[in-house]
Scaffold this motif. Structure first.
Motif, mmCIF file in Angstrom:
data_model
loop_
_atom_site.group_PDB
_atom_site.id
_atom_site.type_symbol
_atom_site.label_atom_id
_atom_site.label_comp_id
_atom_site.label_asym_id
_atom_site.label_seq_id
_atom_site.Cartn_x
_atom_site.Cartn_y
_atom_site.Cartn_z
ATOM 1 N N SER A 1 3.857 14.842 -11.318
ATOM 2 C CA SER A 1 4.597 15.205 -12.559
ATOM 3 C C SER A 1 3.480 15.715 -13.195
ATOM 4 N N ALA A 2 2.130 15.545 -13.142
ATOM 5 C CA ALA A 2 1.077 15.764 -13.848
ATOM 6 C C ALA A 2 0.876 17.086 -13.530
ATOM 7 N N GLN B 1 0.768 -1.181 -0.020
ATOM 8 C CA GLN B 1 -0.164 -0.215 0.275
ATOM 9 C C GLN B 1 0.798 1.341 -0.123
ATOM 10 N N ASP B 2 1.829 1.075 0.592
ATOM 11 C CA ASP B 2 2.731 2.535 0.745
ATOM 12 C C ASP B 2 3.630 2.619 -0.594
ATOM 13 N N GLU B 3 3.852 1.510 -1.281
ATOM 14 C CA GLU B 3 4.472 1.713 -2.478
ATOM 15 C C GLU B 3 3.507 2.349 -3.541
ATOM 16 N N PHE B 4 2.311 1.765 -3.352
ATOM 17 C CA PHE B 4 1.247 2.077 -4.371
ATOM 18 C C PHE B 4 0.981 3.550 -4.204
ATOM 19 N N GLY B 5 0.900 4.203 -2.997
ATOM 20 C CA GLY B 5 0.783 5.305 -2.719
ATOM 21 C C GLY B 5 1.916 6.368 -3.186
ATOM 22 N N LEU B 6 3.151 6.097 -2.840
ATOM 23 C CA LEU B 6 4.143 6.845 -3.526
ATOM 24 C C LEU B 6 4.135 6.862 -4.859
ATOM 25 N N ARG B 7 3.804 5.810 -5.586
ATOM 26 C CA ARG B 7 3.680 5.872 -7.122
ATOM 27 C C ARG B 7 2.583 6.629 -7.622
ATOM 28 N N ALA C 1 1.575 9.310 -6.128
ATOM 29 C CA ALA C 1 1.787 10.715 -5.581
ATOM 30 C C ALA C 1 2.781 11.236 -6.724
ATOM 31 N N ALA C 2 3.717 10.439 -6.996
ATOM 32 C CA ALA C 2 4.667 10.870 -8.074
ATOM 33 C C ALA C 2 4.173 10.956 -9.221
#
Length: 146
Positions: A21-22, A8-14, A16-17
């Motif tokens: 960028s958008a 879940q943390d990795e998914f949230g960080l992706r 957010a990135a």
């Protein structure tokens, strides 16, 4: 941390990135609104939320579900006995009323029995079909015959 929390943390960080960028391509007014919304969201997340909540728990006992509102609630032996006092008074009152009703019924039956036994008429006469006719006719006594 567990495997699910890491995922879940990795998914949230992706996410957010990707959003960051958008957001570089957005017009200034939209990016300011997003920044203000982000600030409000972070402030709301950091603020401790105080809510009143009852401590309810469902206890399953002998096939029945019971609600427990915070345990013992400070009831000691005297307060538990005091809570049973109205029930004891109710049961005692009902027993006394039943006793009086039984006594009244016994007295009524005794009066009827004594009237039957004192009367000149035998008790078998009350079961006779002609008894109503006997009651309607005046009783002939020795004074009426003369």
């Amino acid at each position: 941390m567990t495997h699910t929390a890491n995922t879940q943390d990795e998914f949230g960080l992706r996410i957010a990135a990707r959003l960051n960028s958008a957001s570089l391509d957005l017009p200034h007014d939209i990016s300011e609104r997003l920044r203000a919304a982000r600030t409000r969201a972070v402030a709301a997340r950091l603020k401790p939320q105080t809510r009143l909540q009852t401590n309810t728990a469902v206890i399953h006992q002998n096939g029945a579900a019971l609600l427990n509102f915070g345990g013992d609630e400070g009831l000691n032996i005297w307060s538990r006995l005091a809570s049973l006092l109205p029930l004891i008074a109710l049961v005692a009152g009902l027993a006394i009323i039943q006793n009086f009703m039984d006594d009244d019924r016994a007295n009524e039956l005794a009066e009827v029995d004594s009237a039957l036994l004192i009367d000149d008429l035998p008790p078998a006469a009350y079961a006779d079909p002609g008894f109503l006719q006997f009651l309607k006719n005046p009783i002939l006594t020795s004074e009426n015959k003369e």
